[in-house]
Design an enzyme around this catalytic site. Structure first.
Site, mmCIF file in Angstrom:
data_model
loop_
_atom_site.group_PDB
_atom_site.id
_atom_site.type_symbol
_atom_site.label_atom_id
_atom_site.label_comp_id
_atom_site.label_asym_id
_atom_site.label_seq_id
_atom_site.Cartn_x
_atom_site.Cartn_y
_atom_site.Cartn_z
ATOM 1 N N ARG A 1 41.034 30.776 42.939
ATOM 2 C CA ARG A 1 40.459 30.099 41.783
ATOM 3 C C ARG A 1 41.493 29.123 41.240
ATOM 4 N NH1 ARG A 1 36.089 31.334 43.358
ATOM 5 N NH2 ARG A 1 34.544 32.660 42.344
ATOM 6 N N HIS B 1 35.538 22.813 46.634
ATOM 7 C CA HIS B 1 35.086 24.222 46.612
ATOM 8 C C HIS B 1 34.118 24.502 47.768
ATOM 9 C CE1 HIS B 1 34.519 27.919 43.830
ATOM 10 N NE2 HIS B 1 34.258 28.263 45.081
HETATM 11 P P1 NDP Z 1 38.330 41.608 47.116
HETATM 12 O O1 NDP Z 1 38.019 42.233 45.817
HETATM 13 O O2 NDP Z 1 37.721 42.176 48.355
HETATM 14 O O3 NDP Z 1 39.903 41.566 47.359
HETATM 15 C C1 NDP Z 1 40.797 41.254 46.350
HETATM 16 C C2 NDP Z 1 42.208 41.458 46.862
HETATM 17 O O4 NDP Z 1 43.137 41.022 45.857
HETATM 18 C C3 NDP Z 1 42.531 42.936 47.150
HETATM 19 O O5 NDP Z 1 43.362 43.043 48.276
HETATM 20 C C4 NDP Z 1 43.289 43.360 45.885
HETATM 21 O O6 NDP Z 1 44.188 44.422 46.103
HETATM 22 C C5 NDP Z 1 44.051 42.079 45.593
HETATM 23 N N1 NDP Z 1 44.476 42.031 44.194
HETATM 24 C C6 NDP Z 1 43.709 42.033 43.078
HETATM 25 N N2 NDP Z 1 44.478 41.993 41.974
HETATM 26 C C7 NDP Z 1 45.751 41.981 42.415
HETATM 27 C C8 NDP Z 1 47.012 41.984 41.762
HETATM 28 N N3 NDP Z 1 47.113 41.988 40.420
HETATM 29 N N4 NDP Z 1 48.123 41.988 42.518
HETATM 30 C C9 NDP Z 1 48.044 42.001 43.866
HETATM 31 N N5 NDP Z 1 46.882 42.021 44.549
HETATM 32 C C10 NDP Z 1 45.747 42.014 43.823
HETATM 33 O O7 NDP Z 1 37.928 40.065 46.963
HETATM 34 P P2 NDP Z 1 37.477 39.054 48.124
HETATM 35 O O8 NDP Z 1 38.496 39.098 49.200
HETATM 36 O O9 NDP Z 1 36.060 39.247 48.478
HETATM 37 O O10 NDP Z 1 37.542 37.658 47.341
HETATM 38 C C11 NDP Z 1 38.742 37.206 46.743
HETATM 39 C C12 NDP Z 1 38.483 35.926 45.951
HETATM 40 O O11 NDP Z 1 38.230 34.826 46.827
HETATM 41 C C13 NDP Z 1 37.237 35.939 45.063
HETATM 42 O O12 NDP Z 1 37.457 36.661 43.867
HETATM 43 C C14 NDP Z 1 37.021 34.459 44.802
HETATM 44 O O13 NDP Z 1 37.799 34.057 43.682
HETATM 45 C C15 NDP Z 1 37.609 33.802 46.059
HETATM 46 N N6 NDP Z 1 36.556 33.180 46.852
HETATM 47 C C16 NDP Z 1 36.614 31.816 47.025
HETATM 48 C C17 NDP Z 1 35.665 31.174 47.776
HETATM 49 C C18 NDP Z 1 35.779 29.710 48.015
HETATM 50 O O14 NDP Z 1 34.847 29.117 48.606
HETATM 51 N N7 NDP Z 1 36.865 29.058 47.623
HETATM 52 C C19 NDP Z 1 34.546 31.902 48.384
HETATM 53 C C20 NDP Z 1 34.590 33.330 48.167
HETATM 54 C C21 NDP Z 1 35.555 33.940 47.423
HETATM 55 P P3 NDP Z 1 43.660 45.883 46.600
HETATM 56 O O15 NDP Z 1 43.339 45.693 48.069
HETATM 57 O O16 NDP Z 1 44.793 46.781 46.383
HETATM 58 O O17 NDP Z 1 42.441 46.188 45.768
HETATM 59 C C1 OXD Z 2 32.509 32.785 45.451
HETATM 60 C C2 OXD Z 2 32.856 31.375 45.581
HETATM 61 O O1 OXD Z 2 33.153 33.458 44.649
HETATM 62 O O2 OXD Z 2 32.076 30.617 46.162
HETATM 63 O O3 OXD Z 2 31.602 33.277 46.154
HETATM 64 O O4 OXD Z 2 33.927 30.929 45.138
#
Ligand code: NDP
Ligand code: OXD
Length: 313
Positions: free
Chosen positions: A228, A276
């Protein structure tokens, strides 16, 4: 007669109509209403299917049992204090993770093979080859080893990149050293010839890409931000680019989207801007996943697990 499903978005009318059509195809037996429908009918909805719903639009739904996001990231939803205290379920879709892995590989290869340098050289008509490093000599670190991070790490590894990760728990991921905590972050950054951000935006991760982090990277490292926009402290990134701490940044997400035409990042040397597009939600695939969850709820009353509102993801 089942209660209607409420589709609530702030998308343009055409895009909302396409979502409505995809959801209707996936759930032909369900009545799907939208934000424009009569308030008395809306009040019967037990499930709200949402894509960037307008703040306040999920109020006055006394029967609401669950909010189903059509996006993976739910930071905007959780930031809306008017969203009722029911499970908020995010989209988990393997095809989304696959698309993200592809986008991560594309950006990493772009930086790894100096395509950003050749793009600017071309503008100057400058013929100047740069030495080619093999993938096994380019270390990639991924911040966030969830659905997106794990799929991306797997694809990068098949190309031959050594991959490290950083997550809250440090949970294992095959072939990847996953770090956690503050010290773990410093270790992960020290190995990041290319740093890829796939963290969710939470109160803890806001501003995580800051001066301290840029200062710990190998000099001239590449940066890919697909998480983000608010993960990046923009002034710190501009400073890191000027100082050569970050060699080039591929940015797909911004605090204000679309990025305003007069925003300075458009014209900043060393930055590639994407609108995006890293992993757009596939309408049909997302509609099928939501339909499966709704079907289970109708049969058993089971509500999918929501995100942890305190953690923010
Ligand atoms: P998940 O919830 O599956 O994974 C999140 C990861 O971040 C986990 O490994 C989690 O750790 C880690 N995490 C969260 N908080 C912290 C912290 N404070 N310190 C260290 N690690 C942390 O999310 P997704 O992988 O599905 O998606 C991640 C993000 O990708 C979404 O929230 C969105 O913002 C972005 N996204 C962007 C898109 C785009 O087109 N640009 C499309 C889709 C998503 P743990 O494994 O220990 O829980
Ligand atoms: C999502 C994105 O969060 O598109 O799915 O960023």
């Amino acid at each position: 007669m089942p209660t209607p499903l409420l589709l609530e978005t702030s998308l343009g009318p055409d895009e909302e109509a396409e979502w409505l059509a995809a959801l209707t195809v996936a759930m032909p037996d369900e009545a799907i209403i939208t934000g424009g429908d009569d308030a008395a009918i809306r009040r019967n909805a037990e499930i709200a299917i949402v894509a960037n719903p307008r703040p306040g639009s999920l109020q006055d739904l006394p029967r609401l049992r669950w909010v189903q996001s059509l996006w993976a990231g739910v930071d905007a939803l959780l930031g809306d204090a008017t969203v009722p205290d029911v499970p908020v379920v995010r989209l988990v879709d393997p095809s989304l993770a696959g698309a993200m892995a592809e986008a991560v590989a594309a950006a990493v290869l772009y930086l790894h093979r100096d395509l950003h340098l050749y793009a600017s050289q071309q503008r100057r008509r400058e013929w100047r080859p740069h030495p080619v490093r093999s993938a096994d000599h380019r270390r990639v670190t991924i911040l966030g080893m969830g659905e997106m991070g794990r799929a991306s790490a797997a694809l990068l590894r098949t190309i031959g990149f050594p991959v490290s990760g950083w997550s809250r728990s440090g949970a294992d991921c095959k072939g990847v050293t996953v770090h956690s905590g503050r010290e773990g972050l410093w270790s992960a950054l020290a190995q990041a010839d290319i740093l890829v951000n796939l963290l969710p935006l939470t109160p803890t991760t806001r501003g995580v890409l800051n001066r301290d982090v840029f200062g710990r990277l190998p000099r001239g490292a590449g940066l890919v931000n697909y998480g983000r926009g608010a993960h990046v402290v923009e002034a710190d990134l501009l400073e890191a680019l000027t100082m050569g701490l970050v060699g080039h940044a591929v940015l797909d997400v911004f605090e204000n989207e679309p990025l305003p035409v007069d925003h300075r990042l458009w014209a900043t040397h060393g930055v590639t801007i994407l609108p995006h597009v890293a992993a757009p939600t596939s309408r049909s695939s997302a509609a099928d996943i939501v339909a499966g969850a709704v079907r289970t709820y109708r049969l058993t009353g089971y509500i999918p697990q929501g995100v942890d509102r305190t953690r923010g993801y």
